[in-house]
Design a protein around this motif. Structure first.
Motif, PDB file in Angstrom:
ATOM      1  N   GLY A  15     -50.924  13.662 -35.310  1.00 49.24           N
ATOM      2  CA  GLY A  15     -51.249  15.075 -35.545  1.00 49.24           C
ATOM      3  C   GLY A  15     -50.253  15.708 -36.503  1.00 49.24           C
ATOM      4  N   ASN A  17     -50.643  16.403 -39.781  1.00 46.17           N
ATOM      5  CA  ASN A  17     -51.179  17.054 -40.991  1.00 46.17           C
ATOM      6  C   ASN A  17     -50.870  18.543 -41.032  1.00 46.17           C
ATOM      7  OD1 ASN A  17     -53.176  16.710 -38.782  1.00 46.17           O
ATOM      8  ND2 ASN A  17     -54.374  18.177 -39.968  1.00 46.17           N
ATOM      9  N   ARG A  18     -50.507  19.115 -39.879  1.00 47.01           N
ATOM     10  CA  ARG A  18     -50.217  20.562 -39.847  1.00 47.01           C
ATOM     11  C   ARG A  18     -49.324  20.866 -38.642  1.00 47.01           C
ATOM     12  NH1 ARG A  18     -54.138  23.091 -36.153  1.00 47.01           N
ATOM     13  NH2 ARG A  18     -55.786  21.603 -35.657  1.00 47.01           N
ATOM     14  N   ILE A  20     -46.513  21.755 -35.917  1.00 46.20           N
ATOM     15  CA  ILE A  20     -45.216  21.187 -35.548  1.00 46.20           C
ATOM     16  C   ILE A  20     -45.099  19.739 -36.035  1.00 46.20           C
ATOM     17  CG2 ILE A  20     -43.803  20.520 -33.562  1.00 46.20           C
ATOM     18  CD1 ILE A  20     -45.109  22.976 -32.077  1.00 46.20           C
ATOM     19  N   ARG A  40     -56.487  12.963 -37.902  1.00 46.21           N
ATOM     20  CA  ARG A  40     -57.907  12.640 -37.759  1.00 46.21           C
ATOM     21  C   ARG A  40     -58.636  12.614 -39.094  1.00 46.21           C
ATOM     22  NH1 ARG A  40     -59.714  16.267 -32.611  1.00 46.21           N
ATOM     23  NH2 ARG A  40     -58.539  17.904 -33.646  1.00 46.21           N
ATOM     24  N   ASP A  65     -57.365   9.037 -34.845  1.00 46.37           N
ATOM     25  CA  ASP A  65     -57.820   9.932 -33.778  1.00 46.37           C
ATOM     26  C   ASP A  65     -57.330   9.314 -32.480  1.00 46.37           C
ATOM     27  OD1 ASP A  65     -59.120  11.285 -31.774  1.00 46.37           O
ATOM     28  OD2 ASP A  65     -61.070  11.287 -32.766  1.00 46.37           O
ATOM     29  N   VAL A  66     -56.321   9.939 -31.869  1.00 45.68           N
ATOM     30  CA  VAL A  66     -55.707   9.323 -30.690  1.00 45.68           C
ATOM     31  C   VAL A  66     -56.657   9.257 -29.495  1.00 45.68           C
ATOM     32  CG1 VAL A  66     -53.378  10.026 -31.410  1.00 45.68           C
ATOM     33  CG2 VAL A  66     -54.636  11.441 -29.762  1.00 45.68           C
ATOM     34  N   ASN A  92     -47.266  13.637 -30.883  1.00 46.49           N
ATOM     35  CA  ASN A  92     -47.319  15.090 -31.083  1.00 46.49           C
ATOM     36  C   ASN A  92     -48.735  15.664 -30.965  1.00 46.49           C
ATOM     37  OD1 ASN A  92     -46.450  17.800 -32.464  1.00 46.49           O
ATOM     38  ND2 ASN A  92     -48.098  16.989 -33.751  1.00 46.49           N
ATOM     39  N   TYR A 165     -54.682  21.944 -19.632  1.00 42.53           N
ATOM     40  CA  TYR A 165     -53.520  21.733 -20.510  1.00 42.53           C
ATOM     41  C   TYR A 165     -52.257  21.510 -19.677  1.00 42.53           C
ATOM     42  CZ  TYR A 165     -50.172  22.688 -24.320  1.00 42.53           C
ATOM     43  OH  TYR A 165     -49.155  22.612 -25.246  1.00 42.53           O
ATOM     44  N   LYS A 169     -49.973  18.031 -19.606  1.00 47.46           N
ATOM     45  CA  LYS A 169     -48.569  17.933 -20.020  1.00 47.46           C
ATOM     46  C   LYS A 169     -47.693  17.451 -18.856  1.00 47.46           C
ATOM     47  CE  LYS A 169     -49.053  19.181 -24.373  1.00 47.46           C
ATOM     48  NZ  LYS A 169     -48.895  18.204 -25.463  1.00 47.46           N
ATOM     49  N   GLY A 196     -41.198  24.979 -27.540  1.00 52.88           N
ATOM     50  CA  GLY A 196     -41.177  26.448 -27.447  1.00 52.88           C
ATOM     51  C   GLY A 196     -42.467  27.011 -28.045  1.00 52.88           C
ATOM     52  N   CYS A 198     -44.551  28.392 -30.669  1.00 53.05           N
ATOM     53  CA  CYS A 198     -44.436  28.327 -32.135  1.00 53.05           C
ATOM     54  C   CYS A 198     -45.685  28.856 -32.842  1.00 53.05           C
ATOM     55  CB  CYS A 198     -44.229  26.884 -32.577  1.00 53.05           C
ATOM     56  SG  CYS A 198     -42.772  26.124 -31.862  1.00 53.05           S
ATOM     57  N   THR A 200     -48.261  28.318 -34.822  1.00 51.25           N
ATOM     58  CA  THR A 200     -49.147  27.287 -35.378  1.00 51.25           C
ATOM     59  C   THR A 200     -50.566  27.706 -35.010  1.00 51.25           C
ATOM     60  OG1 THR A 200     -49.120  26.035 -33.318  1.00 51.25           O
ATOM     61  CG2 THR A 200     -47.409  25.496 -34.935  1.00 51.25           C
TER      62      THR A 200
HETATM   63  N1  LIG Z   1     -47.474  25.757 -30.725  1.00 51.76           N
HETATM   64  C1  LIG Z   1     -46.896  25.947 -29.539  1.00 51.76           C
HETATM   65  O1  LIG Z   1     -46.507  27.071 -29.193  1.00 51.76           O
HETATM   66  C2  LIG Z   1     -46.663  24.775 -28.617  1.00 51.76           C
HETATM   67  C3  LIG Z   1     -45.955  25.015 -27.434  1.00 51.76           C
HETATM   68  C4  LIG Z   1     -45.712  23.959 -26.569  1.00 51.76           C
HETATM   69  C5  LIG Z   1     -46.166  22.685 -26.889  1.00 51.76           C
HETATM   70  N2  LIG Z   1     -46.862  22.473 -28.053  1.00 51.76           N
HETATM   71  C6  LIG Z   1     -47.304  21.106 -28.343  1.00 51.76           C
HETATM   72  O2  LIG Z   1     -46.879  20.738 -29.647  1.00 51.76           O
HETATM   73  C7  LIG Z   1     -47.811  19.793 -30.209  1.00 51.76           C
HETATM   74  C8  LIG Z   1     -48.221  20.264 -31.589  1.00 51.76           C
HETATM   75  O3  LIG Z   1     -48.827  21.541 -31.441  1.00 51.76           O
HETATM   76  P1  LIG Z   1     -49.101  22.538 -32.648  1.00 51.76           P
HETATM   77  O4  LIG Z   1     -48.742  23.875 -32.173  1.00 51.76           O
HETATM   78  O5  LIG Z   1     -48.544  22.006 -33.913  1.00 51.76           O
HETATM   79  O6  LIG Z   1     -50.699  22.475 -32.665  1.00 51.76           O
HETATM   80  P2  LIG Z   1     -51.765  22.586 -33.852  1.00 51.76           P
HETATM   81  O7  LIG Z   1     -51.251  23.423 -34.936  1.00 51.76           O
HETATM   82  O8  LIG Z   1     -53.045  22.934 -33.189  1.00 51.76           O
HETATM   83  O9  LIG Z   1     -51.819  21.083 -34.384  1.00 51.76           O
HETATM   84  C9  LIG Z   1     -52.280  20.071 -33.534  1.00 51.76           C
HETATM   85  C10 LIG Z   1     -52.296  18.775 -34.293  1.00 51.76           C
HETATM   86  O10 LIG Z   1     -52.818  17.768 -33.415  1.00 51.76           O
HETATM   87  C11 LIG Z   1     -53.873  17.109 -34.091  1.00 51.76           C
HETATM   88  N3  LIG Z   1     -54.823  16.528 -33.158  1.00 51.76           N
HETATM   89  C12 LIG Z   1     -55.548  17.133 -32.182  1.00 51.76           C
HETATM   90  N4  LIG Z   1     -56.326  16.225 -31.570  1.00 51.76           N
HETATM   91  C13 LIG Z   1     -56.077  15.030 -32.166  1.00 51.76           C
HETATM   92  C14 LIG Z   1     -56.564  13.705 -31.975  1.00 51.76           C
HETATM   93  N5  LIG Z   1     -57.489  13.425 -31.065  1.00 51.76           N
HETATM   94  N6  LIG Z   1     -56.068  12.718 -32.760  1.00 51.76           N
HETATM   95  C15 LIG Z   1     -55.141  12.990 -33.697  1.00 51.76           C
HETATM   96  N7  LIG Z   1     -54.661  14.207 -33.951  1.00 51.76           N
HETATM   97  C16 LIG Z   1     -55.134  15.219 -33.179  1.00 51.76           C
HETATM   98  C17 LIG Z   1     -54.493  18.185 -34.972  1.00 51.76           C
HETATM   99  O11 LIG Z   1     -55.284  17.565 -35.959  1.00 51.76           O
HETATM  100  P3  LIG Z   1     -56.580  18.281 -36.659  1.00 51.76           P
HETATM  101  O12 LIG Z   1     -56.033  19.025 -37.855  1.00 51.76           O
HETATM  102  O13 LIG Z   1     -57.465  17.140 -36.994  1.00 51.76           O
HETATM  103  O14 LIG Z   1     -57.166  19.194 -35.622  1.00 51.76           O
HETATM  104  C18 LIG Z   1     -53.226  18.828 -35.516  1.00 51.76           C
HETATM  105  O15 LIG Z   1     -52.664  18.041 -36.533  1.00 51.76           O
HETATM  106  C19 LIG Z   1     -48.957  19.691 -29.210  1.00 51.76           C
HETATM  107  O16 LIG Z   1     -48.802  18.538 -28.420  1.00 51.76           O
HETATM  108  C20 LIG Z   1     -48.810  20.939 -28.361  1.00 51.76           C
HETATM  109  O17 LIG Z   1     -49.361  20.778 -27.075  1.00 51.76           O
HETATM  110  C21 LIG Z   1     -47.115  23.499 -28.911  1.00 51.76           C
END
Ligand SMILES: NC(=O)c1ccc[n+]([C@@H]2O[C@H](COP(=O)([O-])OP(=O)(O)OC[C@H]3O[C@@H](n4cnc5c(N)ncnc54)[C@H](OP(=O)(O)O)[C@@H]3O)[C@@H](O)[C@H]2O)c1
Length: 242
Positions: A15, A17-18, A20, A40, A65-66, A92, A165, A169, A196, A198, A200
């Protein structure tokens, strides 16, 4: 020119491409690792890898695609052919699809499908990659596994809201503990991390941190020294309760 510290290390960030994941990849490339961007969408994965390679960094893309075992197998075959062994795995990729009402989503509204889909990406996906990659790390005597979790999965402070969710986790954290115990006698470090809240696509515009701030501890855990910690849960480079 001196050889970068991590010049011989390779990392797979899922994950990436965008959000975190992309920031983690950027940081690891900056530290000299060869980073494989797993995403993906193949085009987005190539775009992200190209942007990280343009200043001389090493980054490669792979469609991944995980949640799909065939995709994982194809991606790993391609990586084995084009890059070689993986030293660092950053699990991630994650989804948050609880509905309706986001934070107000109730366990009484949670469908089997929401639960299954969430676990497929947030728990089974990481386990698929661990099962495929950690034996090689063990054989080579070096490995770092970082499971990107969340305080939402902290059992010591578990609350209502986002039930699928939160449970996913908590299960990912259990996977960290079980795996860390299994490889305790090796040079493989396995840890969970909460980035934390973030800004996104998942965190939303109102979040208090940048994606880069969230990525910092993840990248740090991905490059732990041989005497670094294992089997723990971190936020801001500090141990937090499970
Ligand atoms: N943002 C927060 O505040 C926060 C807080 C606590 C924990 N987290 C954790 O941090 C991690 C990253 O979150 P983020 O905020 O960066 O989220 P995000 O902006 O929604 O990005 C999620 C990433 O995961 C990819 N993804 C989703 N399903 C997938 C799959 N089946 N196979 C491969 N890639 C997949 C997405 O790809 P696509 O572009 O193809 O959708 C995207 O690249 C996650 O595990 C999230 O639970 C985030």
């Amino acid at each position: 020119m001196a050889t970068p510290r991590n010049a011989t290390r390779t990392a797979l960030v899922t994950g990436a491409n965008r959000g975190i994941g992309f920031e983690v990849a950027r940081m690891l490339v900056g530290e000299g690792l060869h980073v494989i961007i797993g995403a993906r969408d193949g085009a987005k994965s190539r775009e992200a890898a190209a942007s990280l390679s343009k200043d001389g960094g090493k980054s490669t893309s792979v469609s991944l695609d995980v949640a799909d075992q065939a995709s994982v197998a194809d991606a790993l075959e391609e990586i084995a052919k084009t890059v070689g062994d993986i030293d660092v795995l950053v699990n991630n990729a994650g989804i948050l699809i609880d509905a309706p009402g986001g934070f107000r989503a109730s366990v009484f509204d949670m469908t089997d499908d929401t639960m299954r889909t969430t676990f497929e990406t947030n728990v089974i996906g990481p386990q698929r990659l661990i099962r495929a990659l950690v034996p090689g790390m063990r054989a080579r005597g070096y490995g770092r596994v970082v499971n990107v979790s969340s305080m939402a999965g902290q059992l010591s402070d578990m609350m209502a809201g986002y039930p699928a969710y939160r449970m996913s986790k908590a299960a990912l954290n259990a996977l960290t503990r079980v795996l860390a115990a299994e490889v305790a006698d090796t040079n493989i470090k396995v840890n969970s991390v909460c980035p934390g809240w973030c800004r996104t696509d998942m965190g939303g515009a109102g979040a208090t941190r940048t994606a880069a701030q969230g990525a910092d501890t993840i990248a740090w855990l991905a490059m732990l020294p041989d005497d670094g910690p294992s089997g723990l849960f971190f936020k801001d480079r500090q141990i937090i309760a499970w």
